[in-house]
Motif scaffolding. Structure first.
Motif, PDB file in Angstrom:
ATOM      1  N   GLU A   2       0.195   0.001  -7.837  1.00 33.61           N
ATOM      2  CA  GLU A   2       1.117   0.596  -6.876  1.00 33.61           C
ATOM      3  C   GLU A   2       1.177  -0.226  -5.595  1.00 33.61           C
ATOM      4  O   GLU A   2       0.150  -0.655  -5.074  1.00 33.61           O
ATOM      5  CB  GLU A   2       0.683   2.024  -6.519  1.00 33.61           C
ATOM      6  CG  GLU A   2       0.903   3.030  -7.620  1.00 33.61           C
ATOM      7  CD  GLU A   2       0.526   4.415  -7.177  1.00 33.61           C
ATOM      8  OE1 GLU A   2       1.435   5.184  -6.822  1.00 33.61           O
ATOM      9  OE2 GLU A   2      -0.678   4.721  -7.172  1.00 33.61           O
TER      10      GLU A   2
ATOM     11  N   GLN B 207      -1.996   9.981   2.025  1.00 35.31           N
ATOM     12  CA  GLN B 207      -3.015  10.285   1.016  1.00 35.31           C
ATOM     13  C   GLN B 207      -3.800   9.022   0.654  1.00 35.31           C
ATOM     14  O   GLN B 207      -5.019   9.050   0.502  1.00 35.31           O
ATOM     15  CB  GLN B 207      -2.350  10.882  -0.226  1.00 35.31           C
ATOM     16  CG  GLN B 207      -3.278  11.240  -1.342  1.00 35.31           C
ATOM     17  CD  GLN B 207      -4.138  12.439  -1.035  1.00 35.31           C
ATOM     18  OE1 GLN B 207      -5.136  12.323  -0.351  1.00 35.31           O
ATOM     19  NE2 GLN B 207      -3.746  13.592  -1.533  1.00 35.31           N
ATOM     20  N   HIS B 208      -3.098   7.905   0.547  1.00 35.95           N
ATOM     21  CA  HIS B 208      -3.744   6.642   0.207  1.00 35.95           C
ATOM     22  C   HIS B 208      -4.760   6.241   1.273  1.00 35.95           C
ATOM     23  O   HIS B 208      -5.861   5.800   0.960  1.00 35.95           O
ATOM     24  CB  HIS B 208      -2.693   5.533   0.048  1.00 35.95           C
ATOM     25  CG  HIS B 208      -3.265   4.158  -0.050  1.00 35.95           C
ATOM     26  ND1 HIS B 208      -3.989   3.715  -1.130  1.00 35.95           N
ATOM     27  CD2 HIS B 208      -3.233   3.119   0.820  1.00 35.95           C
ATOM     28  CE1 HIS B 208      -4.371   2.466  -0.931  1.00 35.95           C
ATOM     29  NE2 HIS B 208      -3.925   2.083   0.245  1.00 35.95           N
TER      30      HIS B 208
ATOM     31  N   ARG C 247       2.435  10.166   0.375  1.00 36.52           N
ATOM     32  CA  ARG C 247       1.655   9.317  -0.536  1.00 36.52           C
ATOM     33  C   ARG C 247       0.871   8.276   0.247  1.00 36.52           C
ATOM     34  O   ARG C 247      -0.288   7.993  -0.058  1.00 36.52           O
ATOM     35  CB  ARG C 247       2.592   8.648  -1.551  1.00 36.52           C
ATOM     36  CG  ARG C 247       1.859   7.829  -2.588  1.00 36.52           C
ATOM     37  CD  ARG C 247       1.063   8.730  -3.535  1.00 36.52           C
ATOM     38  NE  ARG C 247       0.284   7.943  -4.459  1.00 36.52           N
ATOM     39  CZ  ARG C 247      -1.025   7.740  -4.383  1.00 36.52           C
ATOM     40  NH1 ARG C 247      -1.719   8.282  -3.425  1.00 36.52           N
ATOM     41  NH2 ARG C 247      -1.650   7.002  -5.266  1.00 36.52           N
ATOM     42  N   GLU C 248       1.481   7.695   1.272  1.00 39.50           N
ATOM     43  CA  GLU C 248       0.786   6.694   2.081  1.00 39.50           C
ATOM     44  C   GLU C 248      -0.349   7.325   2.890  1.00 39.50           C
ATOM     45  O   GLU C 248      -1.430   6.740   3.005  1.00 39.50           O
ATOM     46  CB  GLU C 248       1.760   5.969   3.012  1.00 39.50           C
ATOM     47  CG  GLU C 248       2.735   5.069   2.288  1.00 39.50           C
ATOM     48  CD  GLU C 248       2.081   4.085   1.345  1.00 39.50           C
ATOM     49  OE1 GLU C 248       1.101   3.405   1.744  1.00 39.50           O
ATOM     50  OE2 GLU C 248       2.532   3.975   0.192  1.00 39.50           O
TER      51      GLU C 248
ATOM     52  N   ILE D  31       1.454  -1.139  -1.744  1.00 37.00           N
ATOM     53  CA  ILE D  31       0.999  -0.527  -0.499  1.00 37.00           C
ATOM     54  C   ILE D  31       2.103  -0.716   0.533  1.00 37.00           C
ATOM     55  O   ILE D  31       2.567  -1.831   0.761  1.00 37.00           O
ATOM     56  CB  ILE D  31      -0.313  -1.171  -0.005  1.00 37.00           C
ATOM     57  CG1 ILE D  31      -1.429  -0.895  -1.011  1.00 37.00           C
ATOM     58  CG2 ILE D  31      -0.677  -0.661   1.381  1.00 37.00           C
ATOM     59  CD1 ILE D  31      -2.724  -1.597  -0.707  1.00 37.00           C
TER      60      ILE D  31
ATOM     61  N   LYS E  66      -7.158  10.977  -3.150  1.00 39.66           N
ATOM     62  CA  LYS E  66      -6.394  10.393  -4.260  1.00 39.66           C
ATOM     63  C   LYS E  66      -5.848   9.029  -3.846  1.00 39.66           C
ATOM     64  O   LYS E  66      -4.845   8.926  -3.165  1.00 39.66           O
ATOM     65  CB  LYS E  66      -5.246  11.325  -4.652  1.00 39.66           C
ATOM     66  CG  LYS E  66      -4.502  10.870  -5.876  1.00 39.66           C
ATOM     67  CD  LYS E  66      -3.418  11.850  -6.252  1.00 39.66           C
ATOM     68  CE  LYS E  66      -2.638  11.348  -7.441  1.00 39.66           C
ATOM     69  NZ  LYS E  66      -1.497  12.196  -7.729  1.00 39.66           N
ATOM     70  N   LYS E  67      -6.534   7.995  -4.254  1.00 35.46           N
ATOM     71  CA  LYS E  67      -6.137   6.632  -3.896  1.00 35.46           C
ATOM     72  C   LYS E  67      -5.065   6.123  -4.846  1.00 35.46           C
ATOM     73  O   LYS E  67      -4.885   6.629  -5.945  1.00 35.46           O
ATOM     74  CB  LYS E  67      -7.355   5.696  -3.932  1.00 35.46           C
ATOM     75  CG  LYS E  67      -8.478   6.127  -3.004  1.00 35.46           C
ATOM     76  CD  LYS E  67      -8.043   6.159  -1.556  1.00 35.46           C
ATOM     77  CE  LYS E  67      -9.177   6.557  -0.627  1.00 35.46           C
ATOM     78  NZ  LYS E  67      -8.760   6.769   0.725  1.00 35.46           N
ATOM     79  N   LYS E  68      -4.357   5.105  -4.404  1.00 33.87           N
ATOM     80  CA  LYS E  68      -3.312   4.506  -5.229  1.00 33.87           C
ATOM     81  C   LYS E  68      -3.909   3.757  -6.409  1.00 33.87           C
ATOM     82  O   LYS E  68      -5.043   3.280  -6.362  1.00 33.87           O
ATOM     83  CB  LYS E  68      -2.474   3.534  -4.403  1.00 33.87           C
ATOM     84  CG  LYS E  68      -1.501   4.213  -3.505  1.00 33.87           C
ATOM     85  CD  LYS E  68      -0.557   3.191  -2.943  1.00 33.87           C
ATOM     86  CE  LYS E  68       0.570   3.906  -2.229  1.00 33.87           C
ATOM     87  NZ  LYS E  68       1.616   3.012  -1.842  1.00 33.87           N
ATOM     88  N   LYS E  69      -3.099   3.648  -7.440  1.00 34.85           N
ATOM     89  CA  LYS E  69      -3.474   2.832  -8.592  1.00 34.85           C
ATOM     90  C   LYS E  69      -3.321   1.363  -8.176  1.00 34.85           C
ATOM     91  O   LYS E  69      -2.506   1.044  -7.304  1.00 34.85           O
ATOM     92  CB  LYS E  69      -2.551   3.135  -9.766  1.00 34.85           C
ATOM     93  CG  LYS E  69      -2.682   4.564 -10.254  1.00 34.85           C
ATOM     94  CD  LYS E  69      -1.653   4.861 -11.324  1.00 34.85           C
ATOM     95  CE  LYS E  69      -1.717   6.332 -11.692  1.00 34.85           C
ATOM     96  NZ  LYS E  69      -0.588   6.738 -12.511  1.00 34.85           N
TER      97      LYS E  69
END
Length: 112
Positions: A59, A47-48, A44-45, A61, A53-56
């Motif tokens: 969310e 991907q961020h 997820r990190e 960091i 697909k960025k974080k909302k």
């Protein structure tokens, strides 16, 4: 100057920490589930930072370093619980790659 710890030193330190609790190591399937969870958090990190697909906004960091540390800690726990030497395991797999993939990739000195 302090000498760097070996994988064996890290395994011993984690073992002392875990064995300081009555519960000890989680069962293998629980550790595998935790490894999967931690890998997902690292994914997820990545991907961020690098993905589409960025974080909302709500969310948190977290750093990739922290996520790699979490993943490595659980991997050390798994290895310890199974009596696996990470130094031996890494040495064996590195030798395998060096032999099997010796001519698979273009070596840098060949580019010059």
């Amino acid at each position: 100057m302090e000498q760097a710890k070996t994988l064996e030193n890290w395994q011993q330190e984690v073992d002392q920490y875990i064995n300081g609790f009555k519960e000890g190591y989680f069962p293998p399937m629980e550790l595998l589930a935790r490894l999967t969870e931690e890998l997902g958090e690292l994914s997820r990190e990545v991907q961020h930072v690098y993905g589409m697909k960025k974080k909302k906004p709500e969310e948190a960091i977290r750093s990739m370093e922290e996520e790699v540390g979490d993943l490595f800690f659980v991997l050390v726990c798994f290895a310890n619980s199974q009596g696996i030497s990470l130094e031996s395991a890494l040495s064996t797999v590195l030798h395998k790659f060096k032999v099997r993939d010796a001519d698979r990739w273009t070596k840098k000195e060949e580019l010059e």
